[in-house]
Design an enzyme around this catalytic site. Structure first.
Site, PDB file in Angstrom:
ATOM      1  N   GLU A  70      -1.751  -2.659  -8.214  1.00 45.12           N
ATOM      2  CA  GLU A  70      -2.958  -2.969  -7.448  1.00 45.12           C
ATOM      3  C   GLU A  70      -3.513  -1.664  -6.896  1.00 45.12           C
ATOM      4  OE1 GLU A  70      -3.551  -3.020  -3.803  1.00 45.12           O
ATOM      5  OE2 GLU A  70      -1.734  -1.833  -3.531  1.00 45.12           O
ATOM      6  N   HIS A  75      -4.725  -5.442  -1.493  1.00 50.69           N
ATOM      7  CA  HIS A  75      -5.609  -5.172  -0.361  1.00 50.69           C
ATOM      8  C   HIS A  75      -6.681  -6.231  -0.150  1.00 50.69           C
ATOM      9  CE1 HIS A  75      -3.770  -1.191  -0.822  1.00 50.69           C
ATOM     10  NE2 HIS A  75      -4.158  -0.942   0.419  1.00 50.69           N
ATOM     11  N   SER A 103       0.840  -1.199   0.000  1.00 55.76           N
ATOM     12  CA  SER A 103       0.000   0.000   0.000  1.00 55.76           C
ATOM     13  C   SER A 103       0.876   1.251   0.000  1.00 55.76           C
ATOM     14  CB  SER A 103      -0.967  -0.038   1.198  1.00 55.76           C
ATOM     15  OG  SER A 103      -1.961   0.953   1.090  1.00 55.76           O
TER      16      SER A 103
END
Length: 293
Positions: free
Chosen positions: A198, A260, A106
């Site tokens: 992502e 995630h 992330s």
């Protein structure tokens, strides 16, 4: 890594949930690892989305990395804030500390990218101690354990957007973080590489905007291939991904359970990788021996 090694947990981005962090630390200790926490791992400041001041977070990260007793550095969680540290780190001192492993995902994408460009080291895009799933989802935990202890497992995809086979160093991470680096001194360039992407919580038009930014800055010029992970809470991004990426004319594998979502498999960034759309997998080698990412 080996049982008995020491790992550090720091918070370069947001502040972690204390209970989740305790559970994550216990899980790492159950692997036979010694865990030390950064001095400011639970810190707070006026901006409540940051785990302490920039200087304190940078000092924790650099101290952990330069500690000769530490074999790996886990980021406790993501959120926001790691890019604010990049100009505060002494990369000469960190290079002198020798190779070790950075783990996170992330917001940690900013660190993954700069660790590759400034330190020339592979890093692990994997789950973090204060996030779920960490040790609670069996496949996520099994994959992390394998990656940490040098027996990496394959990462399967579920959809081929563009067929073929591609080889190259795997790079990338969270799309919004990579886009945010465009126009800075850390702007990415993925020529000759397999790009992993992502995202979470972005509508398809925003995904389009960020992909367009990468395309227009030249970050995706001459890429070898593209591996697409999870797109949680992003509506249906596949039409956008096809529209913006298939014209690049390279193999594209989608549906990797990395990012995630759950499970969250681990991928080595900065390692040699292979996209094979016949087997629908991303595989590669971390060191001299053959293995799967």
């Amino acid at each position: 890594m080996r049982p008995g090694d020491t790992v550090a947990v720091v918070s370069p981005s947001g502040p972690p949930n204390a209970a989740r962090l305790r559970n994550g630390v216990r899980a790492l200790e159950a692997l036979g690892l010694k865990v030390v926490l950064g001095e400011n791992v639970m810190a707070r400041q006026t901006l409540d989305y940051l785990a302490g001041s920039d200087a304190a977070r940078a000092a924790d990260l650099q101290s952990a990395w330069c500690d000769p007793a530490v074999s790996a550095v886990f980021c406790s969680r993501g959120g926001y804030g790691s890019a604010r540290l990049l100009d505060l780190l002494d990369f000469d001192a960190m290079r002198a500390a020798g190779p070790k492993t950075l783990i996170g995902y992330s917001d940690v994408t900013a660190l993954h990218h700069v660790w590759g460009t400034e330190l020339g080291l592979p890093t692990l895009h994997g789950p973090m101690p204060a996030y779920e799933p960490f040790c609670d989802e069996p496949r996520t935990w099994e994959h992390l354990r394998a990656a940490l202890f040098d027996d990496p497992l394959p990462v399967p995809g579920s959809l081929v957007l563009s067929p073929g086979r591609a080889e190259g160093v795997v790079a990338g991470g969270n799309l919004s973080l990579l886009a945010s680096l465009c126009g800075t001194r850390y702007q990415p360039s993925f020529a000759g590489k397999i790009v992993f992407l992502e995202e979470i919580g972005e509508e398809p038009y925003r995904v389009d905007r960020m992909l367009t930014q990468l395309l227009q800055t030249g970050a995706l010029d001459d890429v070898a291939g593209i591996a697409l992970g999870s797109w949680e809470e992003c509506g249906d991004p596949l039409p956008v991904l096809r529209d913006r990426l298939v014209p690049l004319g390279v193999p594209i594998l989608a549906g990797l359970p990395v990012g995630h979502g759950t499970p969250h498999l681990s991928v080595w960034l900065g390692a040699l990788g292979v996209i094979d759309t016949e087997s629908c997998s991303l595989s590669g080698r971390l060191r001299d021996g053959e293995g799967a990412l």
